[in-house]
Design a protein around this motif. Sequence first.
Motif, PDB file in Angstrom:
ATOM      1  N   ILE A  20      11.401  -9.973  -6.580  1.00  0.00           N
ATOM      2  CA  ILE A  20      11.897 -11.306  -6.232  1.00  0.00           C
ATOM      3  C   ILE A  20      10.818 -12.341  -6.531  1.00  0.00           C
ATOM      4  CG2 ILE A  20      12.554 -12.782  -4.278  1.00  0.00           C
ATOM      5  CD1 ILE A  20      14.046 -10.392  -3.117  1.00  0.00           C
ATOM      6  N   ASP A  21      11.215 -13.447  -7.164  1.00  0.00           N
ATOM      7  CA  ASP A  21      10.262 -14.503  -7.528  1.00  0.00           C
ATOM      8  C   ASP A  21       9.806 -15.309  -6.319  1.00  0.00           C
ATOM      9  OD1 ASP A  21      10.261 -13.857 -10.210  1.00  0.00           O
ATOM     10  OD2 ASP A  21      11.943 -15.195 -10.694  1.00  0.00           O
ATOM     11  N   ASP A  22      10.691 -15.516  -5.365  1.00  0.00           N
ATOM     12  CA  ASP A  22      10.376 -16.340  -4.188  1.00  0.00           C
ATOM     13  C   ASP A  22       9.414 -15.567  -3.272  1.00  0.00           C
ATOM     14  OD1 ASP A  22      10.334 -17.823  -1.837  1.00  0.00           O
ATOM     15  OD2 ASP A  22      12.442 -18.411  -2.003  1.00  0.00           O
ATOM     16  N   THR A  23       8.115 -15.887  -3.383  1.00  0.00           N
ATOM     17  CA  THR A  23       7.098 -15.147  -2.610  1.00  0.00           C
ATOM     18  C   THR A  23       7.240 -15.383  -1.116  1.00  0.00           C
ATOM     19  OG1 THR A  23       5.557 -16.981  -2.983  1.00  0.00           O
ATOM     20  CG2 THR A  23       5.446 -15.121  -4.511  1.00  0.00           C
ATOM     21  N   LYS A  24       7.664 -16.594  -0.730  1.00  0.00           N
ATOM     22  CA  LYS A  24       7.845 -16.870   0.698  1.00  0.00           C
ATOM     23  C   LYS A  24       8.960 -16.004   1.278  1.00  0.00           C
ATOM     24  CE  LYS A  24       8.616 -20.578   4.073  1.00  0.00           C
ATOM     25  NZ  LYS A  24       9.578 -19.783   4.849  1.00  0.00           N
ATOM     26  N   PHE A  25      10.071 -15.874   0.544  1.00  0.00           N
ATOM     27  CA  PHE A  25      11.174 -15.019   0.995  1.00  0.00           C
ATOM     28  C   PHE A  25      10.692 -13.579   1.157  1.00  0.00           C
ATOM     29  CE2 PHE A  25      14.533 -11.987   0.129  1.00  0.00           C
ATOM     30  CZ  PHE A  25      15.578 -12.421   0.932  1.00  0.00           C
ATOM     31  N   SER A  26       9.953 -13.076   0.155  1.00  0.00           N
ATOM     32  CA  SER A  26       9.458 -11.690   0.197  1.00  0.00           C
ATOM     33  C   SER A  26       8.523 -11.473   1.368  1.00  0.00           C
ATOM     34  CB  SER A  26       8.746 -11.350  -1.116  1.00  0.00           C
ATOM     35  OG  SER A  26       9.638 -11.426  -2.197  1.00  0.00           O
ATOM     36  N   ARG A  27       7.621 -12.433   1.590  1.00  0.00           N
ATOM     37  CA  ARG A  27       6.669 -12.299   2.696  1.00  0.00           C
ATOM     38  C   ARG A  27       7.377 -12.322   4.038  1.00  0.00           C
ATOM     39  NH1 ARG A  27       3.848 -16.158   1.313  1.00  0.00           N
ATOM     40  NH2 ARG A  27       4.637 -17.764   2.731  1.00  0.00           N
ATOM     41  N   ASP A  28       8.308 -13.267   4.215  1.00  0.00           N
ATOM     42  CA  ASP A  28       9.038 -13.361   5.487  1.00  0.00           C
ATOM     43  C   ASP A  28       9.866 -12.093   5.749  1.00  0.00           C
ATOM     44  OD1 ASP A  28       7.970 -15.852   5.801  1.00  0.00           O
ATOM     45  OD2 ASP A  28       9.788 -16.943   5.207  1.00  0.00           O
ATOM     46  N   MET A  29      10.489 -11.580   4.686  1.00  0.00           N
ATOM     47  CA  MET A  29      11.311 -10.387   4.851  1.00  0.00           C
ATOM     48  C   MET A  29      10.447  -9.172   5.196  1.00  0.00           C
ATOM     49  SD  MET A  29      14.398  -9.332   4.981  1.00  0.00           S
ATOM     50  CE  MET A  29      15.266 -10.724   4.256  1.00  0.00           C
TER      51      MET A  29
END
Length: 606
Positions: A359-368
């Motif tokens: 996934i490109d969205d690093t914030k989404f990946s980190r939060d998940m």
Amino acid sequence: MIYLLRVLAYYEIGNLRPVRSDKRKSAMLSRVIYFRNETTQNPEGKLSIPFEELWDEIGQAVLNLVSPYIRYVEDNEDKQLMIGRLITLSPIDLDKHNICRYIDMSETYPAQIIQQIISEYCTLNKQKIEDILKDEKHDLYHKRKLTRSCCLCDQPDDIDNPDISFSSYDKVIPEKQWESMYEKLVHSCPFNLQKCCESFIPKKCDNFDLSVNLTLILNSSVILRHIIDLLWTKGFDKFLMDNKHTIYHSMEKKKCCKCCKTRTEKIIIKKNEWRKLFKKEENKVCQSRIVDCCCQYIVKSDINILIIEETLLLSKLLYVAGPISVLYKIKQDAFLYFLNWTAEEQELKGALTELLNIIDDTKFSRDMSEKMSSGDLIAKDEDAHVWVTKHLRNRKATTDPQYEIIVFDKDGLNVKTVHIPKGIDLPKKTRFFKDLTDEENNFLLLVHALKSIVYPVIKHEFETQCPYDVLEKILKEIYEQQNAKRSRESRNDNNKSQKKKIYLTRGQEEQLFPLNNKQSRNLDLKLMIYILRRKVEEDGKKDYVDQLDVIDNIRKEIVKSSCGVLDETKFQEKLTLIKKAVTHLGEELWEEKMANLQLIRNDLGQ
């Protein structure tokens, strides 16, 4: 109680162990009485049946008997204690917290992650999900399980018989998923087909559930190739080699040299598709001498060019290997996966992590990632109830083992039957009660005292007081007494009636009169006390007989106890009587063994 059920309720309750397949109430009651006898009447105070087997079979019998009544249990302290112990007997622990976490990890988080992957693809290509559904509608339509030829097909199957299915596609999309993606409209089909692809248009929806998202990934050619490009960054040939064994057994069920057990995977890959991916090495011999083994194959050298047009095969490969395969495996039978999910949590977590990495969205990946690692739950108790009700409903009949388990579903507390296929190991469960009361501890300690202190003392006395010739004489009298009891003459046998008689079970008869006379007699506590009493009564040892009677009365009270509890006053009273009795019988080691009882009591209390 068993006797009253035999007489008043006409249950055919026997003393033998019923076969496992017998699920009648009378069989369950027979199991209870059989194991009760096996436990309390064992000569040495030891279990003759493996503990886990005994525990589980008693548990299954009790749960079967209680199943019609458990949902109506009143909410009070005593009943709650009983419920807690019934749950301990259940072979599967459906803990609500674990189920909620499982729902998050196997449904909620995957749906969000895959939705994010699809959204990023749409943003990258400046499309909406409805555009993809519109462009691929014809292909997706003919992958429905209930599909028909349509007016867009180059050669409809049979215009005169439109009910014949269009057979150029694998039928993999259930109606429920199709209806989640498309809605009907009025369409005048030029071929007058009642069901036609052009009768549907895409629904406007950006958030599909996990099942629909998985369907899109595996069946939409553009999304499929997008996710493959992201996952197989090290090359298609590297993916094939890493997953060769898994792919092989999605084509071939037989065991290969790399298997630790016989493979039972569902056949997905056809043999001609396998040959498009792999070639057999010339003169390669399997070390296990298996003909046509997995180890004899290597990836074809031109595989990256060959696979460009093989969309269907790519979909199958994504289905059987990699992170999507883990999610799809859970989707096929979420409950069976849950049984082993604590052991396989890393597999599921690893699959989600692999998807987050593309996934490109690093914030989404980190939060998940933080959500997956935290103990916070999205699913609630009511979601757990709904999940259990959904996945335990309408399970198919099978010859596989069946287990009675306790579940908290939307109707309350219930006992339900679950089928466990062969090869699925039940999760390890606790086989002891964590909430023993002081009164129960007292009872267990007295059982332990009878087994580890009283039994050795009585056995030593028995061997001392009853040498072979004395024992043979007493056994002869017992044998004659048993025969006389079966005849009418025993009514007039005043001489023998003066001696206290004993009722012998079949097991006790086998102990006293083994088929092989030379076989050593390993007698239980009751029989040794009875024989010792007969011996010393003849010698006029009244005090000795009195102490034997004390021990026998305590033994009877324990064996015939209907509740398994002993308050502190009675416990201390019986402990004092045991001390006095074993001291009188001449055992010198009793003091040390009695002192050890306190240590055992402390352990039980913890």
